[in-house]
Design a protein around this motif. Structure first.
Motif, mmCIF file in Angstrom:
data_model
loop_
_atom_site.group_PDB
_atom_site.id
_atom_site.type_symbol
_atom_site.label_atom_id
_atom_site.label_comp_id
_atom_site.label_asym_id
_atom_site.label_seq_id
_atom_site.Cartn_x
_atom_site.Cartn_y
_atom_site.Cartn_z
ATOM 1 N N LEU A 1 0.823 -1.211 0.000
ATOM 2 C CA LEU A 1 0.000 0.000 0.000
ATOM 3 C C LEU A 1 0.859 1.264 0.000
ATOM 4 O O LEU A 1 0.464 2.288 -0.568
ATOM 5 N N ASP A 2 2.032 1.185 0.620
ATOM 6 C CA ASP A 2 2.910 2.354 0.679
ATOM 7 C C ASP A 2 3.675 2.581 -0.618
ATOM 8 O O ASP A 2 4.203 3.673 -0.849
ATOM 9 N N ARG A 3 3.730 1.574 -1.489
ATOM 10 C CA ARG A 3 4.569 1.653 -2.696
ATOM 11 C C ARG A 3 3.786 1.933 -3.970
ATOM 12 O O ARG A 3 4.331 2.514 -4.917
ATOM 13 N N TYR A 4 2.537 1.522 -4.008
ATOM 14 C CA TYR A 4 1.800 1.572 -5.264
ATOM 15 C C TYR A 4 0.505 2.383 -5.120
ATOM 16 O O TYR A 4 -0.117 2.401 -4.059
ATOM 17 N N GLY A 5 0.122 3.005 -6.226
ATOM 18 C CA GLY A 5 -1.145 3.719 -6.258
ATOM 19 C C GLY A 5 -1.005 5.209 -6.004
ATOM 20 O O GLY A 5 0.052 5.707 -5.616
ATOM 21 N N GLY B 1 -10.898 -7.479 4.198
ATOM 22 C CA GLY B 1 -9.925 -6.755 5.010
ATOM 23 C C GLY B 1 -8.501 -7.234 4.897
ATOM 24 O O GLY B 1 -7.579 -6.508 5.288
ATOM 25 N N ASN B 2 -8.260 -8.411 4.381
ATOM 26 C CA ASN B 2 -6.888 -8.929 4.250
ATOM 27 C C ASN B 2 -6.284 -8.449 2.924
ATOM 28 O O ASN B 2 -6.134 -9.215 1.978
ATOM 29 N N VAL B 3 -5.930 -7.177 2.894
ATOM 30 C CA VAL B 3 -5.581 -6.520 1.632
ATOM 31 C C VAL B 3 -4.078 -6.598 1.358
ATOM 32 O O VAL B 3 -3.250 -6.454 2.261
ATOM 33 N N GLU B 4 -3.764 -6.809 0.088
ATOM 34 C CA GLU B 4 -2.373 -6.782 -0.375
ATOM 35 C C GLU B 4 -2.353 -6.202 -1.781
ATOM 36 O O GLU B 4 -3.159 -6.574 -2.624
ATOM 37 N N VAL B 5 -1.437 -5.257 -2.021
ATOM 38 C CA VAL B 5 -1.308 -4.649 -3.348
ATOM 39 C C VAL B 5 -0.078 -5.238 -4.045
ATOM 40 O O VAL B 5 1.041 -5.117 -3.547
ATOM 41 N N ASP B 6 -0.310 -5.862 -5.173
ATOM 42 C CA ASP B 6 0.770 -6.401 -6.000
ATOM 43 C C ASP B 6 0.942 -5.461 -7.183
ATOM 44 O O ASP B 6 0.298 -5.619 -8.226
ATOM 45 N N GLY B 7 1.798 -4.459 -7.007
ATOM 46 C CA GLY B 7 1.970 -3.446 -8.029
ATOM 47 C C GLY B 7 2.655 -3.950 -9.280
ATOM 48 O O GLY B 7 2.460 -3.387 -10.365
ATOM 49 N N GLU B 8 3.460 -5.002 -9.167
ATOM 50 C CA GLU B 8 4.137 -5.554 -10.334
ATOM 51 C C GLU B 8 3.141 -6.161 -11.316
ATOM 52 O O GLU B 8 3.329 -6.104 -12.525
ATOM 53 N N ARG B 9 2.087 -6.746 -10.780
ATOM 54 C CA ARG B 9 1.073 -7.383 -11.633
ATOM 55 C C ARG B 9 -0.184 -6.529 -11.783
ATOM 56 O O ARG B 9 -1.090 -6.882 -12.528
ATOM 57 N N GLU C 1 -10.002 -10.797 -5.799
ATOM 58 C CA GLU C 1 -8.797 -10.282 -6.447
ATOM 59 C C GLU C 1 -9.243 -9.349 -7.566
ATOM 60 O O GLU C 1 -10.069 -9.716 -8.402
ATOM 61 N N GLU C 2 -8.695 -8.117 -7.565
ATOM 62 C CA GLU C 2 -9.102 -7.115 -8.541
ATOM 63 C C GLU C 2 -7.898 -6.609 -9.326
ATOM 64 O O GLU C 2 -6.904 -6.166 -8.738
ATOM 65 N N ARG C 3 -7.996 -6.669 -10.648
ATOM 66 C CA ARG C 3 -6.952 -6.125 -11.518
ATOM 67 C C ARG C 3 -7.197 -4.638 -11.735
ATOM 68 O O ARG C 3 -8.342 -4.185 -11.782
#
Length: 392
Positions: free
Chosen positions: A121-125, A223-231, A240-242
């Motif tokens: 969350l701190d790296r992407y968006g 609530g168990n959120v993870e941002v995969d900025g590479e994908r 899961e949301e693209r």
């Protein structure tokens, strides 16, 4: 003897309290000194950051000098960072090595953005919760040519409960007007209890109807959120949301000066600071008033400027009454009105009462009026921009 009133924070709560205290105490010839400790010489009206991100405002409309406002309205401003409160000794420590004493303390330090709370969350968006972030988001939106926009709300009790809905519907309509065909998804946490004003009867229904009308997809996550900025993916335990463009809402956390101060972290939930619901005083210190966003959600209020403004006014009135020995203090102004953007061309108003509930020791939303109308959008814009204009 001069009564020393120390106000921590140069945002909305701090400014409202300082101005009211300085003006009324001066009128009543009270021997007093009002000092604001602000970590920068600017007062930013943060609700306008969203307008900056959407191209509806420029930075000069967002900020004014809190130092100049102090000279104008009669309070002193010390530009320094608070590091710790020693309430037992009636003292505040600052980054520059100062130790400031007080007779009354008003604490309005907002919240800290807990970007680190969720992986990625701190790296992407992009976001519009700082002026720098709003300008970056503006560039990203200007260059957006189409695709899927995900607006991620990782957890509840964030700043301004309606803002993600305002943003989602405004983006969906304004981008279409620009000739872009976006897919806008609002990714929200499942909540047992909605915060005000969304908790007021069918306010949420009104928003859901608007999002359906504008083509905004609502995705509820666990609530168990993870941002995969590479994908370019946001994951939660159940979904899961693209995305092609990610816009994120920061989790609210306790400001560091309060986390470092004994007695200023709520035991039941360390994201917040304690306060008495009926008068906004610290539970252990009658001379300390807790009127920032850091204290609102546990009392039943949303983390937003309206309750902070009302709490700051009420705290100031109590202090003026005690210093002057007779200044009348009315009951806390329970009537609350929230005005927001309702898509790209309309506005929404929700006016409701807050009633204190003895059993839960919280304020709860009661009677309400809700309306949508293009004129309400103008009302919101006028109020926001006049706030800063009045300080200059």
């Amino acid at each position: 003897m001069t009564k020393r009133i120390l106000i921590l924070g140069g945002g909305s709560g701090g400014y409202v309290a300082a101005r009211r205290l300085a003006e009324y105490l001066r009128k009543m010839n009270a021997d007093s000194e009002v000092t604001v400790v602000a970590d920068e010489p600017w007062h930013d009206f943060r609700p306008l950051y969203g307008d900056v991100a959407l191209g509806a405002a420029v930075p000069d409309e967002v900020r004014a000098s809190i130092v100049d406002a102090g000279r104008r309205f009669g309070f002193r401003v010390l530009v320094d960072r608070v590091t710790r409160i020693d309430a037992g000794e009636r003292a505040v420590e600052t980054e520059k090595g100062g130790r400031l004493g007080y007779d009354y303390l008003v604490v309005s330090l907002g919240v800290r953005y807990g970007w680190e709370a969720y992986p990625g969350l701190d790296r992407y968006g992009y976001h519009s919760y700082t002026l720098e972030g709003a300008l970056e988001m503006r560039k990203a939106l200007e260059g957006f040519k189409g695709g899927r926009i995900v607006i991620l709300v990782p957890e509840a009790e964030h700043r301004c409960p309606m803002f993600p809905m305002e943003l989602a519907t405004t983006l969906a309509e304004s981008l279409k007007h620009r000739g872009v065909k976006p897919q806008v998804a609002l990714m929200m946490p499942k909540m047992e209890r909605m915060p005000p004003p969304l908790s007021v009867l069918d306010t949420l229904r009104i928003w859901m109807e608007k999002m359906e009308e504008t083509g905004v997809e609502v995705v509820m996550h666990d609530g168990n959120v993870e941002v995969d900025g590479e994908r370019g993916v946001v994951r939660a335990g159940n979904v899961e949301e693209r995305y092609d463009l990610l816009i994120k809402v920061p989790p609210s956390r306790l400001p560091e000066p309060l986390a470092r101060s004994e007695g200023f972290q709520l035991k039941q939930d360390p994201r917040w600071a304690p306060a008495r619901p009926r008068n906004f005083r610290h539970p252990d210190y009658d001379d300390v008033f807790m009127v920032g966003e850091h204290s609102m959600p546990p009392l039943g209020f949303p983390g937003a400027g309206v309750p902070v403004h009302l709490a700051a006014d009420y705290a100031a009135d109590q202090i003026i009454s005690e210093i002057t020995g007779g200044y009348p203090v009315a009951e806390f102004a329970r009537g609350t009105m929230v005005v927001g953007y309702f898509g790209a061309t309309s506005g929404i108003m929700i006016a409701f009462d807050m009633k204190y509930d003895e059993k839960s020791d919280q304020w709860k939303a009661a009677r309400y009026i809700a309306a949508t109308n293009p004129l309400l959008r103008i009302v919101k814009e006028a109020f926001y921009k006049s706030w800063i204009a009045a300080m200059k």
